[in-house]
Design an enzyme around this catalytic site. Structure first.
Site, PDB file in Angstrom:
ATOM      1  N   MET A   1     -10.756  30.275  45.781  1.00  0.00           N
ATOM      2  CA  MET A   1     -10.551  32.002  46.367  1.00  0.00           C
ATOM      3  C   MET A   1     -10.640  31.627  48.048  1.00  0.00           C
ATOM      4  O   MET A   1     -11.557  31.048  48.054  1.00  0.00           O
ATOM      5  CB  MET A   1     -11.709  32.484  45.346  1.00  0.00           C
ATOM      6  CG  MET A   1     -11.363  32.517  43.767  1.00  0.00           C
ATOM      7  SD  MET A   1     -12.591  33.630  43.037  1.00  0.00           S
ATOM      8  CE  MET A   1     -13.835  31.997  42.944  1.00  0.00           C
ATOM      9  N   MET A   2      -9.661  32.455  48.063  1.00  0.00           N
ATOM     10  CA  MET A   2      -9.252  32.622  49.435  1.00  0.00           C
ATOM     11  C   MET A   2     -10.774  33.070  50.049  1.00  0.00           C
ATOM     12  O   MET A   2     -11.439  34.124  49.893  1.00  0.00           O
ATOM     13  CB  MET A   2      -8.523  33.097  50.706  1.00  0.00           C
ATOM     14  CG  MET A   2      -6.888  32.950  50.317  1.00  0.00           C
ATOM     15  SD  MET A   2      -5.310  33.384  51.573  1.00  0.00           S
ATOM     16  CE  MET A   2      -5.527  35.000  49.681  1.00  0.00           C
TER      17      MET A   2
ATOM     18  N   CYS B   1      -1.408  37.361  44.521  1.00  0.00           N
ATOM     19  CA  CYS B   1      -2.191  38.068  45.210  1.00  0.00           C
ATOM     20  C   CYS B   1      -1.757  39.105  46.230  1.00  0.00           C
ATOM     21  O   CYS B   1      -0.268  38.912  46.482  1.00  0.00           O
ATOM     22  CB  CYS B   1      -2.627  37.374  46.552  1.00  0.00           C
ATOM     23  SG  CYS B   1      -3.514  37.793  47.506  1.00  0.00           S
TER      24      CYS B   1
ATOM     25  N   HIS C   1      -3.499  36.354  35.216  1.00  0.00           N
ATOM     26  CA  HIS C   1      -4.627  37.216  35.939  1.00  0.00           C
ATOM     27  C   HIS C   1      -4.264  38.239  35.064  1.00  0.00           C
ATOM     28  O   HIS C   1      -3.524  38.716  35.075  1.00  0.00           O
ATOM     29  CB  HIS C   1      -4.953  37.345  36.712  1.00  0.00           C
ATOM     30  CG  HIS C   1      -5.594  37.998  37.824  1.00  0.00           C
ATOM     31  ND1 HIS C   1      -6.195  38.404  38.527  1.00  0.00           N
ATOM     32  CD2 HIS C   1      -6.991  39.179  36.409  1.00  0.00           C
ATOM     33  CE1 HIS C   1      -7.381  39.578  38.643  1.00  0.00           C
ATOM     34  NE2 HIS C   1      -7.849  39.856  37.166  1.00  0.00           N
TER      35      HIS C   1
ATOM     36  N   ASN D   1      -6.640  34.401  32.437  1.00  0.00           N
ATOM     37  CA  ASN D   1      -7.927  34.567  33.548  1.00  0.00           C
ATOM     38  C   ASN D   1      -7.985  35.795  33.970  1.00  0.00           C
ATOM     39  O   ASN D   1      -7.517  37.214  33.326  1.00  0.00           O
ATOM     40  CB  ASN D   1      -7.027  34.444  34.961  1.00  0.00           C
ATOM     41  CG  ASN D   1      -8.218  34.755  36.296  1.00  0.00           C
ATOM     42  OD1 ASN D   1      -7.351  35.124  37.158  1.00  0.00           O
ATOM     43  ND2 ASN D   1      -9.350  34.188  36.252  1.00  0.00           N
TER      44      ASN D   1
HETATM   45  C1  LIG Z   1     -13.066  36.454  47.249  1.00  0.00           C
HETATM   46  C2  LIG Z   1     -11.663  35.805  46.582  1.00  0.00           C
HETATM   47  C3  LIG Z   1     -10.270  35.087  46.742  1.00  0.00           C
HETATM   48  C4  LIG Z   1      -9.178  34.664  45.869  1.00  0.00           C
HETATM   49  N1  LIG Z   1      -8.519  34.136  46.403  1.00  0.00           N
HETATM   50  C5  LIG Z   1      -7.703  33.534  45.483  1.00  0.00           C
HETATM   51  C6  LIG Z   1      -6.486  32.941  46.284  1.00  0.00           C
HETATM   52  O1  LIG Z   1      -6.324  32.435  46.980  1.00  0.00           O
HETATM   53  N2  LIG Z   1      -5.684  32.212  45.107  1.00  0.00           N
HETATM   54  C7  LIG Z   1      -5.635  32.973  43.380  1.00  0.00           C
HETATM   55  O2  LIG Z   1      -5.054  32.679  42.880  1.00  0.00           O
HETATM   56  N3  LIG Z   1      -6.515  34.167  43.262  1.00  0.00           N
HETATM   57  C8  LIG Z   1      -7.582  34.436  44.512  1.00  0.00           C
HETATM   58  N4  LIG Z   1      -8.638  34.950  44.212  1.00  0.00           N
HETATM   59  C9  LIG Z   1      -8.595  36.037  42.215  1.00  0.00           C
HETATM   60  C10 LIG Z   1      -9.497  34.700  41.697  1.00  0.00           C
HETATM   61  O3  LIG Z   1      -9.055  34.628  41.545  1.00  0.00           O
HETATM   62  C11 LIG Z   1      -9.344  35.382  39.476  1.00  0.00           C
HETATM   63  O4  LIG Z   1      -7.683  35.202  39.510  1.00  0.00           O
HETATM   64  C12 LIG Z   1      -9.753  36.982  39.591  1.00  0.00           C
HETATM   65  O5  LIG Z   1     -11.032  36.763  40.126  1.00  0.00           O
HETATM   66  C13 LIG Z   1     -10.315  37.161  38.140  1.00  0.00           C
HETATM   67  O6  LIG Z   1     -10.733  36.446  37.785  1.00  0.00           O
HETATM   68  P1  LIG Z   1     -12.435  35.860  37.858  1.00  0.00           P
HETATM   69  O7  LIG Z   1     -12.324  37.676  37.235  1.00  0.00           O
HETATM   70  O8  LIG Z   1     -12.589  35.393  36.736  1.00  0.00           O
HETATM   71  O9  LIG Z   1     -12.750  36.914  38.668  1.00  0.00           O
HETATM   72  C14 LIG Z   1      -9.191  35.564  44.605  1.00  0.00           C
HETATM   73  C15 LIG Z   1     -10.205  36.324  44.278  1.00  0.00           C
HETATM   74  C16 LIG Z   1     -11.837  36.626  44.627  1.00  0.00           C
HETATM   75  C17 LIG Z   1     -12.950  37.233  44.303  1.00  0.00           C
END
Ligand SMILES: Cc1cc2nc3c(=O)[nH]c(=O)nc-3n(C[C@H](O)[C@H](O)[C@H](O)COP(=O)(O)O)c2cc1C
Length: 316
Positions: free
Chosen positions: A1-2, A83, A154, A194
């Protein structure tokens, strides 16, 4: 997560979940090819199995970046098609590529031809008005035609205009049945779901319908969730949180010797005791002291002592 995860975070998460597959934050293929590779791609051997996530839309560049990733030792190359940020859209990568399945398939084919590790894709269930099941089916079908074997979905669409990236992780509703239907219609495709998975029970329940679960925010805010999932899914005994921290001690010492600063490493452990007595004292002490010049593992020990004191006071 960036902006959240990095190699230090993955070293910590690996202690909690020995069998999980860890993913890097997205790195643009152009940066990998032209930038400071050691800074962008360097990782610790304890992170394996670890996937490098790339962003981009040019097959030749993505193939070159994938090759470099494999030379660095990554076990999987994942392409980000999820993204929604403005910056990412203006560069024609991330979620907007869901509108261009043929181009994504070309990228997958080029990367697959360049490396022998699995090439996977992470996508949304749709973008903007392109959000019915048939669109998702066509997207997956096109990628499967290029040899894709693993798709991480996702389970919410992204609005490419009008919502911030944060809102795009919260506002569009989750639609798990759509991901399950995709699995049913592509039984040979490994589907990882996801979005919104926050505990081991949810992870277990999803696994009745799909092949894998990916946990994002919950793993960051409440990292012990990873240990609970590891325990529920692989039978690994639950580790003591203190032991997890102690296992990090030699890593932290080695990193500090190399010139790293403590807070870059321990900012990721702030949520480790979430829900435990004294957790707030641990978090507060560590966040207040981790930036002090020269801070080392003793700062972590002091945070633990502070937590015990407050935990006991609360219990008394
Ligand atoms: C701060 C932040 C940065 C993220 N950066 C990426 C990323 O670089 N690549 C990616 O595939 N998803 C990124 N995501 C999305 C998460 O991987 C994920 O798909 C999304 O938060 C939903 O899943 P969750 O409910 O388990 O968090 C990011 C999410 C957050 C909160």
């Amino acid at each position: 997560m960036m902006d959240w995860t990095d190699t230090h975070c993955r070293v910590f998460h690996r202690q909690l979940a020995p069998h999980a597959r860890l993913y890097t934050e997205m790195v643009h293929a152009h940066a990998v090819v032209r930038g400071d590779r050691v800074r962008l791609l360097g990782f610790d051997s304890s992170e394996h199995p670890v996937a490098l996530q790339l962003g981009g839309h040019e097959p030749v560049e993505l193939a070159a970046a994938a090759r470099i990733g494999v030379e660095f030792g990554y076990d999987e190359i994942n392409l980000n098609v999820g993204c929604p940020s403005d910056r990412v859209q203006s560069g024609r990568f991330g979620a907007c590529l869901m509108r261009e399945p043929v181009l994504v398939a070309d990228c997958v084919a080029a990367m697959r031809a360049a490396v022998s590790v699995p090439v996977t894709v992470k996508c949304r269930i749709g973008v903007d008005e392109q959000d019915d099941y048939e669109d998702l089916h066509r997207f997956a079908e096109t990628l499967v035609g290029a040899g894709l074997e693993v798709l991480v979905v996702h389970a919410r669409k992204a609005w490419l205009h009008g919502l911030s990236p944060k809102e795009n992780r919260e506002v569009p509703p989750l639609n798990y049945p759509r991901v399950v239907r995709l699995k049913q219609e592509f039984p040979q495709l490994t589907i990882v779901v996801n979005g919104g998975i926050v505990d081991a029970d949810a992870a277990k329940s999803h696994l009745q319908n799909v092949d894998g679960v990916m946990i994002g925010r919950a793993a960051y805010h409440d990292p012990y969730v990873l240990a609970r999932c590891e325990h529920a899914l692989c039978g690994t005994p639950l580790p003591l949180r203190d032991d997890v921290l102690r296992m990090l001690e030699p890593y932290i010492a080695a990193q500090l010797r190399r010139g790293e600063v403590l807070h870059h490493i321990v900012r990721h452990v702030l949520g480790l005791y979430l829900g435990e007595p004294g957790a707030r004292a641990f978090r507060r002490h560590l966040s207040e002291h981790m930036r002090v010049p020269g801070a080392d593992f003793r700062t972590v020990e002091a945070a633990l002592a502070c937590m015990r004191e407050h935990g006991q006071a609360r219990a008394a």
